[in-house]
Motif scaffolding. Structure first.
Motif, mmCIF file in Angstrom:
data_model
loop_
_atom_site.group_PDB
_atom_site.id
_atom_site.type_symbol
_atom_site.label_atom_id
_atom_site.label_comp_id
_atom_site.label_asym_id
_atom_site.label_seq_id
_atom_site.Cartn_x
_atom_site.Cartn_y
_atom_site.Cartn_z
ATOM 1 N N GLY A 180 34.551 -16.380 31.185
ATOM 2 C CA GLY A 180 35.377 -17.084 30.209
ATOM 3 C C GLY A 180 36.800 -16.595 30.083
ATOM 4 O O GLY A 180 37.557 -17.110 29.250
ATOM 5 N N PHE A 181 37.239 -15.608 30.871
ATOM 6 C CA PHE A 181 38.607 -15.099 30.750
ATOM 7 C C PHE A 181 39.601 -16.048 31.413
ATOM 8 O O PHE A 181 39.308 -16.698 32.413
ATOM 9 N N ARG A 182 40.819 -16.068 30.848
ATOM 10 C CA ARG A 182 41.901 -16.827 31.455
ATOM 11 C C ARG A 182 43.183 -16.010 31.340
ATOM 12 O O ARG A 182 43.312 -15.154 30.451
ATOM 13 N N VAL A 183 44.129 -16.265 32.207
ATOM 14 C CA VAL A 183 45.413 -15.569 32.198
ATOM 15 C C VAL A 183 46.361 -16.317 31.262
ATOM 16 O O VAL A 183 46.597 -17.513 31.432
ATOM 17 N N LEU A 294 32.814 -7.980 39.140
ATOM 18 C CA LEU A 294 34.236 -7.707 38.970
ATOM 19 C C LEU A 294 35.062 -8.427 40.020
ATOM 20 O O LEU A 294 36.128 -8.982 39.722
ATOM 21 N N ASN A 295 34.607 -8.438 41.274
ATOM 22 C CA ASN A 295 35.347 -9.125 42.326
ATOM 23 C C ASN A 295 35.439 -10.614 42.053
ATOM 24 O O ASN A 295 36.478 -11.243 42.278
ATOM 25 N N LEU A 301 40.834 -14.705 38.558
ATOM 26 C CA LEU A 301 41.991 -14.503 37.694
ATOM 27 C C LEU A 301 43.255 -14.229 38.505
ATOM 28 O O LEU A 301 44.347 -14.693 38.140
ATOM 29 N N GLY A 302 43.115 -13.496 39.597
ATOM 30 C CA GLY A 302 44.267 -13.238 40.460
ATOM 31 C C GLY A 302 44.816 -14.519 41.065
ATOM 32 O O GLY A 302 46.039 -14.744 41.080
ATOM 33 N N ARG A 303 43.929 -15.366 41.537
ATOM 34 C CA ARG A 303 44.381 -16.654 42.098
ATOM 35 C C ARG A 303 45.040 -17.504 41.025
ATOM 36 O O ARG A 303 46.089 -18.134 41.265
ATOM 37 N N ASP A 304 44.441 -17.520 39.832
ATOM 38 C CA ASP A 304 45.014 -18.298 38.731
ATOM 39 C C ASP A 304 46.406 -17.789 38.373
ATOM 40 O O ASP A 304 47.333 -18.575 38.133
#
Length: 311
Positions: A180-183, A294-295, A301-304
């Protein structure tokens, strides 16, 4: 346990000091060491390896060590796709070896105290959580030959923060991959890669996570706000003093009574984690399932972040 240290950078030198007389050899292609490549070390001369290399060669080194029946502690993050990580887990099981990715903050005294408080239920329903982790290493990353790339601070400090949340809350954030995390913010103040990122999560357990390489005093803060009170961590032992504060809610409102435990001591986590690793070796257990989670989360998240906040 006869141990070798692979990679003699900052982390490798710390691991070598903690392992002490267990260390029978060191490996580094550049720094003064007993061997240049791990393949040069006679396999019969050691039982385990502490792998403290840059990210790129890690998987090849881990596969070599596990195939030769060696236990492995590897510095975070362990970056690979799910298939590669699962193959590593299968290899560890087949060889009856331990493959452990080091997240030493789990052994921070106040992190352990926070988990005990959360598990006890004394705070009641958790309303929301806020974490901040900052240091001033932005220029070190910029000057590195390999660190200032990709999502930057996200895999570096973000891996610690997400692992901490997994340690404290378990399946509430890790079940079925639905994190559910977002940047909500990603900045490049001084580096080519991100040196400041903020994440947020809504839903049953709202969380805000901030990480920064441009904090001129190294600092960590955790705030847990709940139905019956709150719990707070201020700083880590290595940056001391480190405090843990519990506040009991007063109804209908008012100043809450609080209890604070403050520690002024050297960082105990490295030595405790090494002893934990030796216990895992005796049991042949690994923690690769954490790396898979984690990956998945950090990769998304990194791509986002790179898509939403281009250079």
């Amino acid at each position: 346990m006869r141990t070798i240290v692979v990679g003699l950078g900052i982390q490798g030198r710390k691991r070598r000091a903690v392992a002490g007389t267990d260390v029978v050899a060191t490996v580094d292609p550049v720094a003064p060491a007993d061997f240049r490549r791990v393949e040069e070390v006679p396999p019969e001369s050691y039982d385990a390896a502490l792998v403290c290399t840059p990210d790129a060669p890690k998987m090849e080194i881990l596969r070599y060590l596990l195939e030769h029946g060696k236990h492995v502690l590897v510095e975070k993050p362990l970056t690979a796709d799910e298939g590669e990580l699962q193959a590593l887990a299968d290899l560890a099981v087949a060889r009856r070896t331990s493959c452990y990715t080091a997240y030493n903050h789990r052994f921070e005294p106040h992190f352990v105290r926070m988990k005990e408080v959360l598990d006890s239920g004394v705070l009641g329903r958790i309303f929301h959580v806020r974490l901040f982790y900052g240091n001033g290493t932005v220029r070190d990353v910029y000057n590195s030959v390999w660190r200032d790339e990709g999502a930057g601070v996200l895999p570096d400090l973000g891996s610690h923060l997400l692992d901490t949340l997994l340690f404290w809350f378990g399946e509430r954030i890790g079940a079925a991959g639905e994190d559910g995390f977002r940047v909500i913010a990603a900045d490049r103040f001084e580096n080519r890669s991100f040196d400041h990122i903020v994440l947020a999560r809504n839903g049953d357990l709202p969380i805000q996570v901030e990480m920064s390489l441009v904090s001129w005093r190294n600092h960590f803060v955790a705030d847990v706000f709940a139905e019956k009170g709150s719990a707070h961590i201020e700083s880590l032992c290595k940056w001391g003093p480190s405090s843990f504060t519990m506040r009991r809610r007063v109804l209908p409102s008012g100043r809450p009574p609080e209890e604070t435990v403050t520690l002024v001591q050297p960082d105990p986590t490295w030595a405790i984690e090494y002893e934990h690793f030796k216990e895992l070796c005796a049991e042949g257990r690994h923690n690769i399932e954490t790396d898979i989670w984690l990956n998945s989360v950090l990769g998304r998240l990194g791509r986002d972040a790179l898509e939403a906040f281009p250079p």
